[in-house]
Scaffold this motif. Structure first.
Motif, PDB file in Angstrom:
ATOM      1  N   THR A 115      60.124  42.562  50.162  1.00 44.78           N
ATOM      2  CA  THR A 115      61.362  43.307  50.353  1.00 44.78           C
ATOM      3  C   THR A 115      62.461  42.414  50.908  1.00 44.78           C
ATOM      4  O   THR A 115      63.623  42.518  50.486  1.00 44.78           O
ATOM      5  N   LEU A 116      62.125  41.538  51.840  1.00 47.83           N
ATOM      6  CA  LEU A 116      63.122  40.598  52.361  1.00 47.83           C
ATOM      7  C   LEU A 116      63.701  39.744  51.237  1.00 47.83           C
ATOM      8  O   LEU A 116      64.917  39.613  51.097  1.00 47.83           O
ATOM      9  N   LEU A 117      62.813  39.178  50.429  1.00 48.92           N
ATOM     10  CA  LEU A 117      63.262  38.294  49.353  1.00 48.92           C
ATOM     11  C   LEU A 117      64.023  39.044  48.261  1.00 48.92           C
ATOM     12  O   LEU A 117      65.105  38.623  47.848  1.00 48.92           O
ATOM     13  N   MET A 118      63.472  40.146  47.789  1.00 48.48           N
ATOM     14  CA  MET A 118      64.081  40.853  46.678  1.00 48.48           C
ATOM     15  C   MET A 118      65.383  41.551  47.064  1.00 48.48           C
ATOM     16  O   MET A 118      66.337  41.554  46.287  1.00 48.48           O
ATOM     17  N   SER A 119      65.443  42.124  48.255  1.00 45.97           N
ATOM     18  CA  SER A 119      66.687  42.778  48.666  1.00 45.97           C
ATOM     19  C   SER A 119      67.787  41.740  48.853  1.00 45.97           C
ATOM     20  O   SER A 119      68.948  41.981  48.498  1.00 45.97           O
ATOM     21  N   ARG A 163      70.797  44.176  54.991  1.00 48.00           N
ATOM     22  CA  ARG A 163      70.009  44.926  55.967  1.00 48.00           C
ATOM     23  C   ARG A 163      69.810  46.373  55.496  1.00 48.00           C
ATOM     24  O   ARG A 163      68.701  46.906  55.562  1.00 48.00           O
ATOM     25  N   HIS A 164      70.871  46.982  55.010  1.00 48.54           N
ATOM     26  CA  HIS A 164      70.763  48.356  54.515  1.00 48.54           C
ATOM     27  C   HIS A 164      69.780  48.434  53.339  1.00 48.54           C
ATOM     28  O   HIS A 164      68.916  49.331  53.296  1.00 48.54           O
ATOM     29  N   ALA A 165      69.903  47.517  52.393  1.00 49.23           N
ATOM     30  CA  ALA A 165      69.000  47.495  51.240  1.00 49.23           C
ATOM     31  C   ALA A 165      67.557  47.270  51.673  1.00 49.23           C
ATOM     32  O   ALA A 165      66.629  47.914  51.166  1.00 49.23           O
ATOM     33  N   PHE A 166      67.354  46.378  52.623  1.00 53.93           N
ATOM     34  CA  PHE A 166      66.008  46.081  53.113  1.00 53.93           C
ATOM     35  C   PHE A 166      65.369  47.316  53.732  1.00 53.93           C
ATOM     36  O   PHE A 166      64.249  47.697  53.380  1.00 53.93           O
ATOM     37  N   PHE A 167      66.079  47.965  54.654  1.00 53.92           N
ATOM     38  CA  PHE A 167      65.494  49.121  55.346  1.00 53.92           C
ATOM     39  C   PHE A 167      65.322  50.328  54.421  1.00 53.92           C
ATOM     40  O   PHE A 167      64.457  51.171  54.665  1.00 53.92           O
ATOM     41  N   ALA A 168      66.102  50.407  53.363  1.00 52.39           N
ATOM     42  CA  ALA A 168      65.915  51.473  52.390  1.00 52.39           C
ATOM     43  C   ALA A 168      64.697  51.203  51.507  1.00 52.39           C
ATOM     44  O   ALA A 168      63.985  52.135  51.113  1.00 52.39           O
ATOM     45  N   PHE A 199      56.051  49.331  51.056  1.00 58.52           N
ATOM     46  CA  PHE A 199      54.802  49.456  51.817  1.00 58.52           C
ATOM     47  C   PHE A 199      53.882  50.494  51.168  1.00 58.52           C
ATOM     48  O   PHE A 199      52.693  50.233  50.952  1.00 58.52           O
ATOM     49  N   CYS A 200      54.434  51.647  50.834  1.00 57.10           N
ATOM     50  CA  CYS A 200      53.632  52.700  50.195  1.00 57.10           C
ATOM     51  C   CYS A 200      53.106  52.232  48.837  1.00 57.10           C
ATOM     52  O   CYS A 200      51.949  52.508  48.488  1.00 57.10           O
ATOM     53  N   ALA A 201      53.936  51.523  48.092  1.00 56.19           N
ATOM     54  CA  ALA A 201      53.513  51.029  46.778  1.00 56.19           C
ATOM     55  C   ALA A 201      52.355  50.052  46.914  1.00 56.19           C
ATOM     56  O   ALA A 201      51.379  50.122  46.155  1.00 56.19           O
ATOM     57  N   VAL A 202      52.441  49.149  47.871  1.00 58.49           N
ATOM     58  CA  VAL A 202      51.350  48.187  48.071  1.00 58.49           C
ATOM     59  C   VAL A 202      50.082  48.912  48.510  1.00 58.49           C
ATOM     60  O   VAL A 202      48.992  48.628  48.018  1.00 58.49           O
ATOM     61  N   MET A 203      50.219  49.864  49.426  1.00 58.10           N
ATOM     62  CA  MET A 203      49.042  50.610  49.880  1.00 58.10           C
ATOM     63  C   MET A 203      48.391  51.363  48.720  1.00 58.10           C
ATOM     64  O   MET A 203      47.166  51.407  48.607  1.00 58.10           O
TER      65      MET A 203
END
Length: 79
Positions: free
Chosen positions: A20-24, A43-48, A54-58
């Motif tokens: 998410t850090l890299l892609m956002s 920052r907004h894109a990252f937190f969104a 996380f859910c997708a990876v889980m």
């Protein structure tokens, strides 16, 4: 919590954080360039995006891992 579940959660946390850090950052940069408001938008894109990642990876990591094993086994000539 079992060790397997703890490992799965830790992996999901770290993988989703990194991706998410890299892609956002990448998509924000592609969309607006390096503008004065880059960091707040990033920052907004990252937190969104992070909770979704996380859910997708889980949810999908175990299945993708099985698919990857199957592909590698077939490429190596094993059934």
């Amino acid at each position: 919590m079992s060790d397997a579940l703890r490992l799965r959660c830790t992996f999901a946390f770290l993988m989703s954080l990194l991706m998410t850090l890299l892609m956002s950052a990448w998509v924000t940069w592609l969309n607006i360039g390096l503008q004065a408001d880059f960091l707040p938008r990033w920052r907004h894109a990252f937190f969104a995006a992070w909770p979704v990642a996380f859910c997708a990876v889980m949810l999908f990591a175990p299945r993708v891992q099985l698919m990857s094993r199957s592909i590698v086994a077939r490429l190596a000539g094993r059934p």
